[in-house]
Design a protein around this motif. Structure first.
Motif, PDB file in Angstrom:
ATOM      1  N   ILE A 208      36.756 -15.912  28.231  1.00 41.53           N
ATOM      2  CA  ILE A 208      36.594 -15.082  27.034  1.00 41.53           C
ATOM      3  C   ILE A 208      35.978 -13.721  27.370  1.00 41.53           C
ATOM      4  CG2 ILE A 208      36.371 -17.074  25.513  1.00 41.53           C
ATOM      5  CD1 ILE A 208      33.341 -16.592  25.498  1.00 41.53           C
ATOM      6  N   ALA A 209      35.494 -13.571  28.607  1.00 41.04           N
ATOM      7  CA  ALA A 209      34.891 -12.305  29.019  1.00 41.04           C
ATOM      8  C   ALA A 209      34.734 -12.347  30.533  1.00 41.04           C
ATOM      9  CB  ALA A 209      33.546 -12.088  28.320  1.00 41.04           C
ATOM     10  N   SER A 210      34.115 -11.296  31.098  1.00 38.64           N
ATOM     11  CA  SER A 210      33.810 -11.296  32.528  1.00 38.64           C
ATOM     12  C   SER A 210      32.477 -10.586  32.744  1.00 38.64           C
ATOM     13  CB  SER A 210      34.912 -10.617  33.335  1.00 38.64           C
ATOM     14  OG  SER A 210      35.045  -9.256  32.960  1.00 38.64           O
ATOM     15  N   LEU A 211      31.813 -10.965  33.846  1.00 38.48           N
ATOM     16  CA  LEU A 211      30.499 -10.420  34.177  1.00 38.48           C
ATOM     17  C   LEU A 211      30.530  -9.780  35.551  1.00 38.48           C
ATOM     18  CD1 LEU A 211      27.791 -13.053  33.138  1.00 38.48           C
ATOM     19  CD2 LEU A 211      27.892 -10.671  32.405  1.00 38.48           C
ATOM     20  N   GLY A 212      29.800  -8.679  35.697  1.00 40.61           N
ATOM     21  CA  GLY A 212      29.596  -8.056  36.989  1.00 40.61           C
ATOM     22  C   GLY A 212      28.110  -7.930  37.244  1.00 40.61           C
ATOM     23  N   ILE A 213      27.649  -8.350  38.433  1.00 41.86           N
ATOM     24  CA  ILE A 213      26.222  -8.320  38.772  1.00 41.86           C
ATOM     25  C   ILE A 213      26.082  -7.758  40.177  1.00 41.86           C
ATOM     26  CG2 ILE A 213      24.109  -9.674  38.999  1.00 41.86           C
ATOM     27  CD1 ILE A 213      25.501 -11.861  37.337  1.00 41.86           C
ATOM     28  N   SER A 214      25.096  -6.889  40.384  1.00 40.90           N
ATOM     29  CA  SER A 214      24.832  -6.346  41.711  1.00 40.90           C
ATOM     30  C   SER A 214      23.332  -6.363  41.976  1.00 40.90           C
ATOM     31  CB  SER A 214      25.363  -4.911  41.820  1.00 40.90           C
ATOM     32  OG  SER A 214      24.615  -4.035  41.001  1.00 40.90           O
ATOM     33  N   GLY A 215      23.001  -6.365  43.307  1.00 44.80           N
ATOM     34  CA  GLY A 215      21.605  -6.242  43.689  1.00 44.80           C
ATOM     35  C   GLY A 215      20.805  -7.513  43.648  1.00 44.80           C
ATOM     36  N   SER A 216      21.447  -8.678  43.623  1.00 45.10           N
ATOM     37  CA  SER A 216      20.719  -9.942  43.574  1.00 45.10           C
ATOM     38  C   SER A 216      21.442 -10.968  44.427  1.00 45.10           C
ATOM     39  CB  SER A 216      20.614 -10.422  42.124  1.00 45.10           C
ATOM     40  OG  SER A 216      19.869 -11.619  42.048  1.00 45.10           O
ATOM     41  N   ARG A 217      20.707 -11.946  44.944  1.00 44.67           N
ATOM     42  CA  ARG A 217      21.291 -13.032  45.725  1.00 44.67           C
ATOM     43  C   ARG A 217      21.351 -14.280  44.856  1.00 44.67           C
ATOM     44  NH1 ARG A 217      21.996 -12.285  51.275  1.00 44.67           N
ATOM     45  NH2 ARG A 217      22.065 -10.034  51.626  1.00 44.67           N
ATOM     46  N   LEU A 218      22.550 -14.694  44.508  1.00 43.95           N
ATOM     47  CA  LEU A 218      22.738 -15.834  43.616  1.00 43.95           C
ATOM     48  C   LEU A 218      23.710 -16.827  44.237  1.00 43.95           C
ATOM     49  CD1 LEU A 218      23.217 -13.843  40.266  1.00 43.95           C
ATOM     50  CD2 LEU A 218      21.138 -14.930  41.082  1.00 43.95           C
ATOM     51  N   SER A 219      23.438 -18.122  44.032  1.00 45.68           N
ATOM     52  CA  SER A 219      24.338 -19.157  44.524  1.00 45.68           C
ATOM     53  C   SER A 219      25.537 -19.305  43.586  1.00 45.68           C
ATOM     54  CB  SER A 219      23.588 -20.494  44.622  1.00 45.68           C
ATOM     55  OG  SER A 219      23.225 -20.944  43.321  1.00 45.68           O
ATOM     56  N   ARG A 220      26.559 -19.977  44.102  1.00 51.71           N
ATOM     57  CA  ARG A 220      27.761 -20.186  43.294  1.00 51.71           C
ATOM     58  C   ARG A 220      27.441 -21.033  42.062  1.00 51.71           C
ATOM     59  NH1 ARG A 220      33.313 -19.368  43.825  1.00 51.71           N
ATOM     60  NH2 ARG A 220      34.168 -19.881  41.773  1.00 51.71           N
TER      61      ARG A 220
END
Length: 483
Positions: A208-220
């Motif tokens: 229903i949407a999409s997200l963009g994230i930068s500058g962080s370390r996140l697991s799947r």
């Protein structure tokens, strides 16, 4: 990373040298004690700097153990075959212990990281639940992501509106084309080294949407949970908004039904009287003058009643729209009460009205004609809902910077549930609506007038003992400064 490993190698060299010097020059013990000491030091280094440094220390410890503590001492030669077994067992044990220690350390770090991510997800979900408006939620989601996950920037793409919602913390915008591509292809783009993530926001299996994230370390797993939380929050906000619209429609239908019920009940009585009087006059071949005058009086009174009903509806519309002006002036509360009683004299008939006004009350800031109308509605309400033989009590007293005026009756009372709705338009008590004339407009009009005067109105009631309607009006500021 490299600097930390180099420091670990230095510490390993120092530990091996220190243990060797201690046991070779200071304290002479058996070979088993020396080997166990080396092993403990290796395990400690493994827990702090990992497998690579611990293997290096293991080899170094084996060489030192062989050179300084296994005969012939001072050479790397081993004379006794049993010492070969001991040396090999020591090396294998140290490496296996290092491996286990490194694995435990890695799993502990992973568990700590998962715990931190769960805490962040919980914090993020709490923030999402606080938003009920869809527009506010869309604008807040990117900022919440940056705050909760310590990111550099975040963006949300909503295809239904073809709009991007950006965080206010990151200066750089994310690649919007990639965000659109992620939504259309329903596939994630994860660049861990750059700390860059583009993920679809799915509700079930449907994006229903999409997200963009930068500058962080996140697991799947965290990314998947983050997308699911955002999807649930968007859907929840939409559901709350839809529920609000449905409730507004329901209230509109309720108001419409109440209006129709009021018209059907209150307009029918005067119309029936007018119709009956007119029919009687038309049917009489030789109407008596006295009877004709009586019938005309009925018609006149019922026409006045119809006109009053229409005027109340028009008055309520003006009050709600704010299409009126107040001519505020210092007004004694006694003048308001006397003006209202004079207007209600005919309706009250012979009913006893007790007036108790505290002496030397300061004047209130009021529009006499308007506030008198509010008082008339309260007196009329007390008159029609209480037995004729019971008195009405009107009192006034000073309460802080306001004057509180109360109208008390000894009618049937209002139950707790209905007290919350008694000031709603067209609402009339469930047990009285078909027994007493009225439109359910008097109290709402009174409330609107008093609110416009920056006052408050309330009701206190007990079933079987009557009701007390009280309203406050602010003391005129000039009078307040004199006191």
């Amino acid at each position: 990373m490299v600097a930390g490993r180099a420091f670990g190698v230095s510490v390993s060299l120092a530990l091996v040298a220190g243990i060797t010097f201690f046991y070779f020059h200071t304290l002479h013990v058996n070979q088993t004690t020396i080997a166990l000491t080396f092993l403990l030091a290796i395990l400690a280094v493994s827990a702090v700097w990992g497998m690579a440094v611990s293997v290096f220390m293991s080899v170094l410890a084996v060489l030192a153990f062989n050179y300084y503590f296994l005969p012939p001492i001072g050479t790397f030669t081993i004379a006794d075959p049993q010492n070969w077994v001991a040396l090999f067992a020591f090396l294998v044990t140290s490496i296996m212990g290092s491996q286990l220690s490194a694995r435990i350390r890695k799993e502990a770090d992973s568990a700590h990281q998962r715990r931190r991510e769960i805490e962040r997800l919980y914090k993020f979900s709490q923030k999402l639940l606080a938003e009920g408006n869809v527009i506010q939620l869309m604008n807040a989601i990117p900022n919440y992501i940056v705050e909760s996950f310590e990111g550099g920037a975040a963006e949300l793409f909503l295809p239904q509106k073809d709009k991007f919602y950006r965080s206010g913390f990151g200066a750089a915008h994310l690649d919007e084309e990639r965000m659109k591509s992620v939504f259309l292809r329903d596939e994630s783009i994860i660049e861990t080294q750059q700390g860059l993530y583009f993920i679809p926001v799915r509700l079930g299996v449907r994006p229903i949407a999409s997200l963009g994230i930068s500058g962080s370390r996140l697991s799947r797993q965290t990314l998947d949970a983050l997308g699911s939380l955002v999807a649930i929050a968007i859907e929840r906000a939409r559901a709350v908004e839809k529920l609000g619209e449905t409730e507004a429609e329901r209230q509109g239908e309720r108001l419409k039904s109440a209006l129709l019920d009021s018209i059907a009940h209150d307009f029918r009585t005067p119309l029936t009287s007018i119709k009956a009087a007119t029919t009687s006059m038309l049917a009489a071949e030789d109407p008596d003058a006295g009877q004709g005058r009586e019938l005309l009086t009925i018609i006149n009174e019922e026409c006045d009643r119809l006109n009053r009903l229409v005027e109340e509806a028009a008055e309520m519309s003006k009050l709600e729209a704010g299409e009126f002006e107040l001519n505020l002036a210092p007004t004694p509360i006694e003048d308001i009460i006397h003006a209202a009683l004079a207007q209600c004299r005919t309706a009250l008939g012979g009913r006893v009205v007790d007036v108790n006004v505290q002496p030397n009350l300061p004047p209130v800031a009021a529009d006499l004609s308007r506030i008198k109308d509010a008082m008339v509605h309260l007196i009329d309400n007390a008159n029609i809902y209480s037995p004729k033989e019971q008195p009405i009590t009107i009192s006034a007293e000073l309460a802080g910077d306001s004057v509180t005026t109360s109208v008390a009756d000894r009618g049937p009372g209002i139950d707790d549930f209905e007290q919350g709705m008694i000031f709603d338009k067209f609402y009339r008590g469930k047990d009285q609506r078909y027994q007493v004339r009225g439109t359910g407009m008097g109290l709402p009009i009174a409330k609107a007038i008093i609110t416009a005067h920056k006052g408050t109105i309330s009701v206190t009631s007990q079933l079987g003992h009557g009701s007390v309607f009280s309203f406050t009006l602010p003391v005129d500021r000039h009078a307040r400064s004199v006191r």
